[in-house]
Design a protein around this motif. Structure first.
Motif, short mmCIF file in Angstrom:
data_model
loop_
_atom_site.label_atom_id
_atom_site.label_comp_id
_atom_site.label_asym_id
_atom_site.label_seq_id
_atom_site.Cartn_x
_atom_site.Cartn_y
_atom_site.Cartn_z
N VAL A 97 72.30 -41.18 66.50
CA VAL A 97 71.39 -41.91 67.37
C VAL A 97 71.60 -43.40 67.12
O VAL A 97 71.92 -43.82 66.00
N ALA A 98 71.47 -44.21 68.17
CA ALA A 98 71.65 -45.66 68.01
C ALA A 98 70.61 -46.22 67.04
O ALA A 98 69.43 -45.87 67.10
N GLY A 99 71.06 -47.09 66.13
CA GLY A 99 70.18 -47.61 65.09
C GLY A 99 68.99 -48.37 65.64
O GLY A 99 67.92 -48.41 65.02
N MET A 100 69.13 -48.98 66.82
CA MET A 100 68.03 -49.75 67.39
C MET A 100 66.84 -48.87 67.75
O MET A 100 65.73 -49.39 67.96
N TYR A 101 67.04 -47.55 67.83
CA TYR A 101 65.94 -46.66 68.17
C TYR A 101 65.24 -46.09 66.95
O TYR A 101 64.34 -45.27 67.10
N LEU A 102 65.64 -46.49 65.75
CA LEU A 102 65.03 -45.97 64.53
C LEU A 102 64.12 -46.99 63.89
O LEU A 102 64.44 -48.18 63.85
N VAL A 103 63.02 -46.53 63.37
CA VAL A 103 62.12 -47.38 62.61
C VAL A 103 61.57 -46.57 61.45
O VAL A 103 61.20 -45.40 61.61
N LYS A 104 61.55 -47.16 60.27
CA LYS A 104 61.02 -46.47 59.11
C LYS A 104 59.55 -46.80 58.97
O LYS A 104 59.16 -47.97 58.87
N ALA A 105 58.70 -45.78 58.96
CA ALA A 105 57.27 -46.00 58.81
C ALA A 105 57.02 -46.68 57.47
O ALA A 105 57.70 -46.38 56.48
N PRO A 106 56.11 -47.64 57.41
CA PRO A 106 55.86 -48.35 56.15
C PRO A 106 55.44 -47.39 55.05
O PRO A 106 54.72 -46.42 55.28
N ALA A 107 55.95 -47.64 53.82
CA ALA A 107 55.61 -46.79 52.69
C ALA A 107 54.12 -46.86 52.40
O ALA A 107 53.51 -47.93 52.46
#
Length: 333
Positions: A97-107
């Motif tokens: 998947v394109a990296g621009m579509y990923l977000v890591k939820a804050p820890a």
């Protein structure tokens, strides 16, 4: 006239205040712990779904493994700093998947129970004045709304705000390379994507010229080549950790080794210096990734140097917007 602003990127030559760690040092008697962080699919703009493909290049026609929706959770298997990221989805399928579509939820962090209710309703942040955006491009203009200018250590720092996102940049000539300091402050309600590879720099000489982006790995490789050839770095390239007006560290280069020679401590010194410098470049570099609301990032981006021009144009893409800056290596009133 130079205008007043708060600089947002200290580590990269600007001024970026970091979040206070004082509250984290206290040990609360009662705590509320939220769920573990996860990677989520985000849909910038009007994108309704995101393709998961079998190949990393996502060549056309696409070989779809699945179609992902906004908010879907995925597990990241590998990320080689390319356009796409290898992930696994909930049903066990894997793909890219394109990296621009990923977000890591804050820890999740422990929060004192007595403060949990107050933390759930943070005070609203006042949105800064926005510059005019035409055809997806916001341009810095002296005195215009959303445009500010200051100086730090003799370098001009320009600040441009559009739709809640503020980008600050400055430029220094290191003698061998040009070093751009970039800071991004996200006061918008959306996650925004930053990728240093997309940042461009053009010189305004007699003929406009696009200057090549130089990665931290390339900088370290140039040093390694100098060491291998036994060429000492010029005096004006002496590296000082507290001074970003230089680029390469001074190391005691040794002659080329022959097969069977034992490596002496003196011969090990250049390798250690090169490794230290490579780590320093990587630590200073602006990293690609997602900036969550009310968060800031900053770092350095390097470009090949143009021998004569003093005037430049830098373009910084942030999601579907481009922030454009006219820059000079000399302070102007």
């Amino acid at each position: 006239m130079t205008r007043t602003l708060v600089l947002i990127a200290a580590a990269s030559g600007l001024v970026l205040p970091q979040a206070s760690r004082a509250q984290e040092a206290a040990a609360p008697s009662a705590q509320v712990v939220s769920s573990s962080p996860a990677w989520l699919i985000r849909c910038p703009g009007l994108t309704a779904s995101v393709p998961l493909t079998a190949d990393s290049a996502q060549a056309l026609p696409m070989h779809l493994v699945a179609t992902l929706n906004c908010g879907d959770q995925v597990s990241v298997l590998s990320d080689v700093e390319g356009y796409t990221v290898n992930v696994r989805i909930a049903d066990g399928k894997t793909g890219y998947v394109a990296g621009m579509y990923l977000v890591k939820a804050p820890a999740s962090k422990p929060v004192p129970a007595v403060k949990a209710a107050a933390a759930a309703k943070p005070a609203p942040r006042v949105a800064p004045a926005s510059a005019i955006v035409r055809d997806g491009v916001a341009r810095w203009r002296r005195g215009a709304q959303g445009c500010e200018q200051a100086t730090k250590d003799g370098a001009v720092v320009e600040s441009l705000t559009a739709n809640g996102v503020t980008v600050q940049v400055s430029l220094r000539d290191l003698g061998a390379k040009l070093r751009a300091s970039v800071g991004v402050d996200n006061a918008s309600p959306e996650y925004v994507y930053v990728n240093p590879i997309g940042i461009s720099l053009e010189s305004r000489g007699e003929h406009w010229k696009s200057l090549a982006y130089v990665s931290p790995a390339q900088l370290a490789n140039e040093m390694a080549q100098q060491a291998a050839s036994g060429e000492a770095a010029p005096a004006n390239l002496e590296y000082k950790a507290s001074d970003d007006s230089s680029l390469f560290p001074t190391v005691a280069y040794t002659p080329a080794r022959h097969a069977g020679d034992d490596e002496t401590p003196e011969q090990q010194q250049p390798n250690q210096a090169l490794l230290k410098a490579a780590k320093q470049f990587n630590a200073e570099a602006l990293k690609k990734g997602v900036v969550k609301p009310d968060d800031k990032v900053s770092g350095a981006v390097w470009f090949e140097r143009d021998a004569s021009p003093d005037q430049y144009v830098m373009r910084v893409p942030i999601d579907n917007q481009v922030f454009e800056f006219p820059l000079s290596l000399h302070q102007t009133n």
